[in-house]
Design a protein around this motif. Sequence first.
Motif, PDB file in Angstrom:
ATOM      1  N   VAL B 147       0.953  -1.105  -0.123  1.00 60.21           N
ATOM      2  CA  VAL B 147      -0.023  -0.079   0.008  1.00 60.21           C
ATOM      3  C   VAL B 147       0.875   1.237   0.078  1.00 60.21           C
ATOM      4  O   VAL B 147       1.914   1.344   0.857  1.00 60.21           O
ATOM      5  CB  VAL B 147      -0.868  -0.252   1.157  1.00 60.21           C
ATOM      6  N   LEU B 148       0.306   2.069  -0.855  1.00 56.71           N
ATOM      7  CA  LEU B 148       1.346   3.381  -0.987  1.00 56.71           C
ATOM      8  C   LEU B 148       0.476   4.542  -0.420  1.00 56.71           C
ATOM      9  O   LEU B 148       1.073   5.652  -0.431  1.00 56.71           O
ATOM     10  CB  LEU B 148       1.784   3.667  -2.444  1.00 56.71           C
ATOM     11  N   MET B 149      -0.667   4.358  -0.056  1.00 58.71           N
ATOM     12  CA  MET B 149      -1.535   5.830   0.449  1.00 58.71           C
ATOM     13  C   MET B 149      -2.253   5.441   1.555  1.00 58.71           C
ATOM     14  O   MET B 149      -2.834   4.452   1.740  1.00 58.71           O
ATOM     15  CB  MET B 149      -2.429   6.067  -0.879  1.00 58.71           C
ATOM     16  N   GLY B 150      -2.330   6.450   2.532  1.00 57.19           N
ATOM     17  CA  GLY B 150      -2.641   6.246   3.619  1.00 57.19           C
ATOM     18  C   GLY B 150      -3.904   7.266   3.839  1.00 57.19           C
ATOM     19  O   GLY B 150      -3.386   8.629   3.524  1.00 57.19           O
ATOM     20  N   LYS B 172       3.997   6.330   0.834  1.00 58.50           N
ATOM     21  CA  LYS B 172       4.439   7.560   0.115  1.00 58.50           C
ATOM     22  C   LYS B 172       3.517   8.768   0.175  1.00 58.50           C
ATOM     23  O   LYS B 172       3.835   9.862  -0.350  1.00 58.50           O
ATOM     24  CB  LYS B 172       4.827   7.004  -1.309  1.00 58.50           C
ATOM     25  N   ALA B 173       2.262   8.645   0.420  1.00 61.85           N
ATOM     26  CA  ALA B 173       1.340   9.626   0.325  1.00 61.85           C
ATOM     27  C   ALA B 173       0.239   9.739   1.431  1.00 61.85           C
ATOM     28  O   ALA B 173      -0.365   8.455   1.784  1.00 61.85           O
ATOM     29  CB  ALA B 173       0.634   9.778  -1.127  1.00 61.85           C
ATOM     30  N   ILE B 188       7.577  12.547   1.160  1.00 60.36           N
ATOM     31  CA  ILE B 188       6.253  12.021   1.539  1.00 60.36           C
ATOM     32  C   ILE B 188       5.225  13.246   1.025  1.00 60.36           C
ATOM     33  O   ILE B 188       5.424  14.164   1.898  1.00 60.36           O
ATOM     34  CB  ILE B 188       6.200  11.560   2.746  1.00 60.36           C
ATOM     35  N   LEU B 189       4.287  12.929   0.404  1.00 63.70           N
ATOM     36  CA  LEU B 189       3.255  13.955   0.048  1.00 63.70           C
ATOM     37  C   LEU B 189       2.015  13.941   1.158  1.00 63.70           C
ATOM     38  O   LEU B 189       1.576  12.833   1.279  1.00 63.70           O
ATOM     39  CB  LEU B 189       2.587  14.012  -1.228  1.00 63.70           C
TER      40      LEU B 189
END
Lengths: 218, 218
Positions: B147-150, B172-173, B188-189
């Motif tokens: 998973v790359l987005m939270g 990452k975001a 990190i965005l």
Amino acid sequence: MVQKKEISKSVLKRLPGYLAYLKNMPEDSPPHISATALANALGMGEVQVRKDLALVSDGGRPKIGYLREGLIEDIEQFLGYDNTTDAVLVGAGRLGCALLGYSGFEEYGLNILAAFDSDPDKVGTDESGKPILHIGKLQSFCKSHKVLMGIVTVPAAHAQAAADQLMECGIKAIWNFAPVHLDAPPHILVQNQNMATSLAVLSVHLQAQMKPKKELEQ
Amino acid sequence: MVQKKEISKSVLKRLPGYLAYLKNMPEDSPPHISATALANALGMGEVQVRKDLALVSDGGRPKIGYLREGLIEDIEQFLGYDNTTDAVLVGAGRLGCALLGYSGFEEYGLNILAAFDSDPDKVGTDESGKPILHIGKLQSFCKSHKVLMGIVTVPAAHAQAAADQLMECGIKAIWNFAPVHLDAPPHILVQNQNMATSLAVLSVHLQAQMKPKKELEQ
DNA sequence: TAGATTGTTAATCGATTAACAATC
DNA sequence: TAGATTGTTAATCGATTAACAATC
């Protein structure tokens, strides 16, 4: 408070960030805070913070900074959080009910009086004490309570109709959660709570992360 | 699609608006649409729209405009909506569950796999078929699903901790719904879904409406 | 005093808008 | 052809940043 100057939208949008930080500071923090410290904490430029604060506050003292309490008051007063705004919400779906039940809006001077829905099954169902009324009662309710703000949480297809109804009720500002553009005359403010915009920024960032330069040049 | 150029954030934020309008057009609309028409419909400048479209599309044809279908595809591809992004959500409160159950995100290529909460009572409760798991399982879940987005929907006081956990999981975001600034390293965005910002804009507008110039000059 | 900090004036940067040439 | 439209180049505008003077 200082005499209000003309303030740009970009400055306005930064003020809530300062306010939240100041209010969340621990009780035992020193009573003064410098623009430099604020800037560092929020990852911003210190000149920008200082200029922003100068617009809403009487000013800090060299070598000492701003009195935290005073700054909080100044920003809250500037943003109008010190007097309550009554609002109605149209669309008692999941999102609508979440907003209706959220107690945190008090802090921003926002008071959602009631929700309205066209589905008779949803009517009356008190989520956390706030009434859900039939959409047919919108106009009389708004007029009698002198409501100036409407929140739109209906599906996209019905959003313009909801907005039109709200405007007929004399509403001056619309907080739009539906992912569509709403047509409105210039004196009515439509503020979009744009999930689609956020998602676009996030999505493009992740794309760029996964596909570094080298690949793009193939 | 055209070779991707460097695109500014302000352009990026306007693209979802075009996309929504184009997708919501009636089936029986003509196959082509001009930048002028789009601009008028959305209350924007036509040069701006044309320039924005030029960045994502191969271009329209003079006198005819853009092929609607093609434009939709180009924008969607540019925004990365054509391939799915998996996300996890932290904080299964009312807002969190509303987002978890919202089926509209599909359109934006967003797929929320699961929610996580520290409250054992919330665990397991399937809202619309999506699992709510204990926060302790976050790391293993994120790693195994890559998973790359939270999405952060916890109360303000716990938001930084939630963000820190997500970052440890390799995310990452972050889409942040909590009304606080989140500290994160530059790669990190953090995209804030800033209700406070919107409320500030609305509140100041209403203040100005109620207190016209004359009074200010007293 | 020296140094941290404020507030202001000038310079830079970027985004929007206007003017215009190109095209079907 | 004429006119609607595109795309580009130049001008304007506004916001951010840098430099500096003022203050405690």
